[in-house]
Design an enzyme around this catalytic site. Structure first.
Site, mmCIF file in Angstrom:
data_model
loop_
_atom_site.group_PDB
_atom_site.id
_atom_site.type_symbol
_atom_site.label_atom_id
_atom_site.label_comp_id
_atom_site.label_asym_id
_atom_site.label_seq_id
_atom_site.Cartn_x
_atom_site.Cartn_y
_atom_site.Cartn_z
ATOM 1 N N TRP A 163 0.825 -1.225 0.000
ATOM 2 C CA TRP A 163 0.000 0.000 0.000
ATOM 3 C C TRP A 163 0.853 1.267 0.000
ATOM 4 C CZ3 TRP A 163 -4.720 -0.649 3.853
ATOM 5 C CH2 TRP A 163 -5.472 -1.756 3.455
ATOM 6 N N GLY A 217 1.632 -2.621 -6.254
ATOM 7 C CA GLY A 217 1.424 -1.339 -5.593
ATOM 8 C C GLY A 217 0.043 -0.800 -5.902
ATOM 9 N N GLY A 218 -0.038 0.032 -6.953
ATOM 10 C CA GLY A 218 -1.268 0.755 -7.288
ATOM 11 C C GLY A 218 -2.526 -0.100 -7.311
ATOM 12 N N HIS A 242 12.832 -2.527 -0.865
ATOM 13 C CA HIS A 242 12.033 -2.017 -1.989
ATOM 14 C C HIS A 242 12.837 -0.928 -2.701
ATOM 15 C CE1 HIS A 242 8.873 0.022 -4.209
ATOM 16 N NE2 HIS A 242 8.166 -1.087 -4.093
ATOM 17 N N GLY A 255 5.127 1.757 -10.687
ATOM 18 C CA GLY A 255 4.290 2.944 -10.616
ATOM 19 C C GLY A 255 4.290 3.769 -11.895
HETATM 20 C C1 PEP Z 1 5.533 -1.861 -5.840
HETATM 21 O O1 PEP Z 1 5.352 -0.898 -5.129
HETATM 22 O O2 PEP Z 1 6.203 -2.788 -5.415
HETATM 23 C C2 PEP Z 1 4.930 -1.870 -7.165
HETATM 24 C C3 PEP Z 1 5.200 -2.873 -7.947
HETATM 25 O O3 PEP Z 1 4.113 -0.807 -7.510
HETATM 26 P P1 PEP Z 1 3.159 -0.711 -8.803
HETATM 27 O O4 PEP Z 1 2.386 -2.006 -8.875
HETATM 28 O O5 PEP Z 1 2.288 0.460 -8.550
HETATM 29 O O6 PEP Z 1 4.035 -0.552 -9.988
#
Ligand code: PEP
Length: 253
Positions: free
Chosen positions: A10, A233-234, A94, A172
């Site tokens: 998140w 993530g998103g 990360h 992202g």
């Molecule tokens: C993440 O934060 O690990 C990620 C993969 O983000 P997103 O899915 O938004 O690219």
């Protein structure tokens, strides 16, 4: 058969009321045994999330931790504190922590060891930047992140640790690695893990792909041989999208 893992990161999103509302929606999702589901809310909401998730098949993870049990480390959270909250997983290294907070492979190694030592499952993130990919050194970088991140770590079965391959240029940004690119790097990571731990343990380690995974591309990615799940993530911030990811369909060409 190895369980897959869909983990939601998140990041710095969702206050108390949004966390409660999203978790209540997630609790309505049917979760099948072949897929382990983890959500990683911000630290301050882990306590409430832990209570709300009691008796449900969604596990709790943190987005980071310190490697010490306790002490004068202002602003930090220890593995013991996460265990007290019934967390099972913790994201380590990360790319946003590496990029904005200077986390090195040495630090991810300490954190990974501490997490395993406390019975938490680290999700160790590795991945190259766009410049590194264009400079043809993506594998060299990822290999180093895996080897240094897992230095001196002993594994009994391989289930103690998860690796997430997250190309920085895909996080992202809406740009996803192609299925082949993602699978090729995950296969390469498995070879490196075999060198470190032998084939049996390497086969048991879950290797996730992360980077703009969404309801449209999840099926293709999850159909790849060396991809055992996704770090998201998103698309983990909306129950409907996350539910679709959990219910990915394997499509064989
Ligand atoms: C993440 O934060 O690990 C990620 C993969 O983000 P997103 O899915 O938004 O690219």
């Amino acid at each position: 058969m190895k369980q897959t893992l869909i983990a939601g990161n998140w990041k710095m999103n969702n206050g108390l009321s949004e966390t409660k509302a999203l978790i209540e929606d997630l609790k309505k999702i049917e979760i099948q045994d072949h897929c382990e589901v983890v959500i990683c809310p911000p630290f301050v909401n882990l306590g409430m999330a832990s209570q709300l998730l009691q008796g449900f098949n969604i596990k709790l993870g943190a987005q980071n931790m310190h490697y010490q049990d306790k002490g004068a480390y202002t602003g930090e959270i220890s593995p013991k504190m996460l265990k007290d909250l019934n967390a099972t997983h913790v994201i380590i290294g990360h790319s946003e922590r590496r990029q904005y907070f200077g986390e090195t492979n040495e630090l991810t190694n300490k954190k990974t060891g501490a997490a395993i030592g406390h019975g938490l499952r680290p999700i160790l993130c590795v991945g190259e930047t766009l410049a590194q990919r264009e400079g043809q050194i993506a594998k060299k970088i990822v290999r180093r992140q895996v080897i240094e991140g897992l230095k001196d770590i002993r594994l009994q079965s391989g289930e103690e640790v998860v690796i997430a391959y997250e190309p920085v240029w895909a996080i992202g940004t809406g740009k996803t690695a192609t299925n082949d690119e993602a699978n090729e790097m995950c296969e390469f990571i498995r070879q490196v893990l075999s060198e470190l731990f032998g084939d049996n343990i390497a086969d048991a380690i879950k290797i996730l792909y992360g980077g703009s995974v969404n309801p449209k591309n999840v099926d293709g990615l999850m159909s790849e041989k060396h991809i055992d799940g996704a770090l998201v993530g998103g698309a983990s911030l909306k129950a409907e999208d996350f539910s679709r990811l959990i219910h990915y369909q394997v499509v064989r060409p």
